[in-house]
Motif scaffolding. Structure first.
Motif, PDB file in Angstrom:
ATOM      1  N   TYR A   2       2.902  -0.650 -16.302  1.00  0.00           N
ATOM      2  CA  TYR A   2       3.409   0.713 -16.239  1.00  0.00           C
ATOM      3  C   TYR A   2       2.419   1.646 -15.553  1.00  0.00           C
ATOM      4  CZ  TYR A   2       7.299   3.649 -17.164  1.00  0.00           C
ATOM      5  OH  TYR A   2       8.409   4.433 -16.971  1.00  0.00           O
ATOM      6  N   ILE A   3       1.125   1.379 -15.725  1.00  0.00           N
ATOM      7  CA  ILE A   3       0.119   2.247 -15.099  1.00  0.00           C
ATOM      8  C   ILE A   3       0.262   2.264 -13.578  1.00  0.00           C
ATOM      9  CG2 ILE A   3      -1.695   0.497 -14.954  1.00  0.00           C
ATOM     10  CD1 ILE A   3      -3.738   2.661 -15.646  1.00  0.00           C
ATOM     11  N   ASP A   4       0.807   1.182 -13.005  1.00  0.00           N
ATOM     12  CA  ASP A   4       0.992   1.144 -11.548  1.00  0.00           C
ATOM     13  C   ASP A   4       1.936   2.266 -11.111  1.00  0.00           C
ATOM     14  OD1 ASP A   4      -0.446  -1.203 -11.930  1.00  0.00           O
ATOM     15  OD2 ASP A   4       1.270  -2.527 -11.575  1.00  0.00           O
ATOM     16  N   PRO A  59     -10.957  -1.695  -9.232  1.00  0.00           N
ATOM     17  CA  PRO A  59     -10.319  -0.902  -8.186  1.00  0.00           C
ATOM     18  C   PRO A  59      -8.864  -1.339  -7.948  1.00  0.00           C
ATOM     19  CG  PRO A  59     -12.272  -2.090  -7.365  1.00  0.00           C
ATOM     20  CD  PRO A  59     -12.095  -2.478  -8.783  1.00  0.00           C
ATOM     21  N   LEU A  60      -8.015  -0.397  -7.507  1.00  0.00           N
ATOM     22  CA  LEU A  60      -6.633  -0.756  -7.187  1.00  0.00           C
ATOM     23  C   LEU A  60      -6.621  -1.756  -6.033  1.00  0.00           C
ATOM     24  CD1 LEU A  60      -4.685   2.640  -7.307  1.00  0.00           C
ATOM     25  CD2 LEU A  60      -5.483   1.164  -9.157  1.00  0.00           C
ATOM     26  N   GLY A  61      -5.588  -2.596  -5.997  1.00  0.00           N
ATOM     27  CA  GLY A  61      -5.473  -3.525  -4.873  1.00  0.00           C
ATOM     28  C   GLY A  61      -4.962  -4.904  -5.237  1.00  0.00           C
ATOM     29  N   ALA A  62      -4.444  -5.057  -6.443  1.00  0.00           N
ATOM     30  CA  ALA A  62      -3.956  -6.384  -6.859  1.00  0.00           C
ATOM     31  C   ALA A  62      -2.656  -6.778  -6.163  1.00  0.00           C
ATOM     32  CB  ALA A  62      -3.763  -6.422  -8.375  1.00  0.00           C
ATOM     33  N   SER A  70      -3.877   3.984  -0.290  1.00  0.00           N
ATOM     34  CA  SER A  70      -4.463   3.135  -1.320  1.00  0.00           C
ATOM     35  C   SER A  70      -3.650   1.859  -1.488  1.00  0.00           C
ATOM     36  CB  SER A  70      -4.472   3.902  -2.650  1.00  0.00           C
ATOM     37  OG  SER A  70      -4.928   3.080  -3.698  1.00  0.00           O
ATOM     38  N   GLY A  71      -4.336   0.824  -1.962  1.00  0.00           N
ATOM     39  CA  GLY A  71      -3.632  -0.332  -2.492  1.00  0.00           C
ATOM     40  C   GLY A  71      -3.159   0.015  -3.895  1.00  0.00           C
ATOM     41  N   LEU A  72      -2.560  -0.966  -4.564  1.00  0.00           N
ATOM     42  CA  LEU A  72      -1.995  -0.708  -5.889  1.00  0.00           C
ATOM     43  C   LEU A  72      -2.196  -1.952  -6.763  1.00  0.00           C
ATOM     44  CD1 LEU A  72      -0.406   1.482  -7.446  1.00  0.00           C
ATOM     45  CD2 LEU A  72       1.698   0.404  -6.643  1.00  0.00           C
ATOM     46  N   ARG A 100       0.845  -1.190   0.000  1.00  0.00           N
ATOM     47  CA  ARG A 100       0.000   0.000   0.000  1.00  0.00           C
ATOM     48  C   ARG A 100       0.883   1.245   0.000  1.00  0.00           C
ATOM     49  NH1 ARG A 100      -5.156  -0.335   1.177  1.00  0.00           N
ATOM     50  NH2 ARG A 100      -5.216   1.535   2.465  1.00  0.00           N
ATOM     51  N   PHE A 101       0.271   2.396  -0.312  1.00  0.00           N
ATOM     52  CA  PHE A 101       1.040   3.645  -0.220  1.00  0.00           C
ATOM     53  C   PHE A 101       0.162   4.738   0.369  1.00  0.00           C
ATOM     54  CE2 PHE A 101      -0.197   5.815  -4.376  1.00  0.00           C
ATOM     55  CZ  PHE A 101      -1.036   4.805  -4.846  1.00  0.00           C
ATOM     56  N   HIS A 102       0.793   5.600   1.167  1.00  0.00           N
ATOM     57  CA  HIS A 102       0.085   6.661   1.896  1.00  0.00           C
ATOM     58  C   HIS A 102       0.355   8.029   1.308  1.00  0.00           C
ATOM     59  CE1 HIS A 102      -1.098   4.086   5.450  1.00  0.00           C
ATOM     60  NE2 HIS A 102      -0.271   3.313   4.781  1.00  0.00           N
ATOM     61  N   GLN A 103       1.384   8.123   0.476  1.00  0.00           N
ATOM     62  CA  GLN A 103       1.679   9.368  -0.240  1.00  0.00           C
ATOM     63  C   GLN A 103       2.252   8.995  -1.597  1.00  0.00           C
ATOM     64  OE1 GLN A 103       4.574  10.267   2.912  1.00  0.00           O
ATOM     65  NE2 GLN A 103       5.987  10.761   1.252  1.00  0.00           N
ATOM     66  N   THR A 104       2.099   9.898  -2.567  1.00  0.00           N
ATOM     67  CA  THR A 104       2.651   9.624  -3.901  1.00  0.00           C
ATOM     68  C   THR A 104       4.145   9.928  -3.898  1.00  0.00           C
ATOM     69  OG1 THR A 104       2.045  11.844  -4.584  1.00  0.00           O
ATOM     70  CG2 THR A 104       0.491  10.085  -5.111  1.00  0.00           C
ATOM     71  N   GLY A 105       4.853   9.303  -4.836  1.00  0.00           N
ATOM     72  CA  GLY A 105       6.291   9.546  -4.920  1.00  0.00           C
ATOM     73  C   GLY A 105       6.995   8.428  -5.654  1.00  0.00           C
TER      74      GLY A 105
END
Ligand SMILES: NC(=O)c1ccc[n+]([C@@H]2O[C@H](COP(=O)([O-])OP(=O)(O)OC[C@H]3O[C@@H](n4cnc5c(N)ncnc54)[C@H](OP(=O)(O)O)[C@@H]3O)[C@@H](O)[C@H]2O)c1
Length: 324
Positions: A42-44, A90-93, A58-60, A6-11
């Motif tokens: 790549y979209i991930d 939805p994201l989360g795979a 979010s998940g990814l 998961r990620f809590h901030q973009t980067g």
């Protein structure tokens, strides 16, 4: 409880975290899938970096294959034990187990492995709609596919070749040129060294192309337009080098009454019957051997950050999977 990235901030890739999550029972219309393999796309990286903004945390990930463990209220097409694969939704795979809408999921034919399913659903369905619907490739066409040695690229080169096209592809190195050539690319162009628009003019005797499939974006867009014949179709379907800046539509007139489209898989697979028909066509070309799914990188799911670094640094070829 299960593990997920998961990620809590973009980067950068370092924002990806290995966490414990409570998956819970599937809601109405959902299935619970235990992943055997997860697709890296790549979209991930666009979701992680913030290029495509998502609510956080979010998940990814939007692609995986595994076994149905439970079904929610109203789900009649799937039962526990079914082998399935999916792309989109939805994201989360990037998780050991997850819930997702049943209408995104298809049954995986017995002849295809979980690894193949996870590697090919998103990239293969993309190749399907690009070649069969956005611009329907005809025998005798010459087409340009950018990033020909990549995930979508290797699948699209083989498929376009099987449809009777002459395939020109761009690649970032000589080694990738050889790989593309071994997968149906008649004319690999090392675009980091050669001017691809000039090479395309040479190869086509000055005529230009009916279609360019461009997933690179900023760095290639204008030269891709220069590759087209009058009334040709520019299919911009990705932004590996960054998004294309605002653009003067009048140029489409002066360059030969060109068409530009910016397709995404979500719209092409929105209707369940389309998704199923596209998946069946994809499964058929893979099971027939016309298209081989080349899984050239495998990572443990918890090492997803390394997989992202390698993908963005152009170190991968073909498809990549994450293993829970
Ligand atoms: N619209 C849709 O429905 C849809 C669906 C799936 C994928 N896509 C797009 O299709 C493209 C390919 O996806 P994929 O998952 O199969 O990835 P991929 O092609 O395996 O990886 C991306 C490739 O892009 C090339 N590239 C060129 N310039 C780059 C740069 N500045 N930074 C990084 N890479 C660069 C690299 O190949 P070289 O070294 O050979 O240049 C790299 O290997 C992506 O742009 C993705 O967003 C779109």
């Amino acid at each position: 409880m299960a593990h997920a990235i998961r990620f809590h901030q973009t980067g950068g890739p370092e924002v990806l975290q290995w966490e414990t999550v409570d998956v819970g029972a599937p809601g109405a219309g959902e299935v619970t899938v235990r992943h055997h393999a997860i697709g890296l796309n790549y979209i991930d990286t666009y979701h992680r970096s913030g290029l495509y903004p998502m609510p956080l945390p979010s998940g990814l990930g939007i692609e995986g294959a595994g076994v149905v463990e439970a079904v929610g209220e109203g789900v009649t097409d799937f039962a526990p034990g079914d082998r399935v694969a999916y792309a989109g939704g939805p994201l989360g795979a990037y998780s050991e187990v997850r819930n997702l809408p049943a209408h995104r999921v298809v049954k995986l034919p017995a002849g295809l492995s979980f690894e193949q399913g996870a590697a090919m659903m998103l990239q293969g369905l993309t190749a399907q709609y690009l070649l069969r619907r956005t611009y329907r490739v005809q025998p005798g066409d010459t087409v340009l596919i950018h990033a020909a040695a990549g995930g979508v690229g290797l699948i699209a080169c083989q498929w376009a070749k099987a449809l009777g096209a002459t395939v020109i592809g761009t690649v970032g190195s000589d080694a990738k040129a050889e790989l593309a050539r071994a997968h149906g690319c008649d004319h690999p162009i090392v675009y980091t060294r050669e001017k691809f628009a000039e090479r395309v003019r040479e190869i086509t005797g000055g005529a230009g192309l009916p279609v360019v499939y461009d997933s690179i974006g900023k760095d290639t867009f204008m030269d891709s337009l220069r590759c087209l014949r009058p009334l040709g179709m520019m299919v911009l379907f990705g932004a590996a080098s960054g998004p294309v800046p605002p653009f003067d539509l009048g140029l489409l007139n002066t360059m030969g009454s060109l068409y530009v489209t910016r397709p995404g898989i979500a719209a092409y697979t929105a209707k369940r019957e389309d998704l199923v028909a596209m998946a069946n066509e994809l499964f058929e070309v893979v099971e027939s051997g016309k298209v081989r799914i080349e899984i050239n990188q495998r990572y443990a799911l918890r090492d997803a950050a390394q997989a992202h670094s390698d993908l963005e640094a152009r170190r991968t070829t073909g498809s990549t999977i994450l293993l829970p």
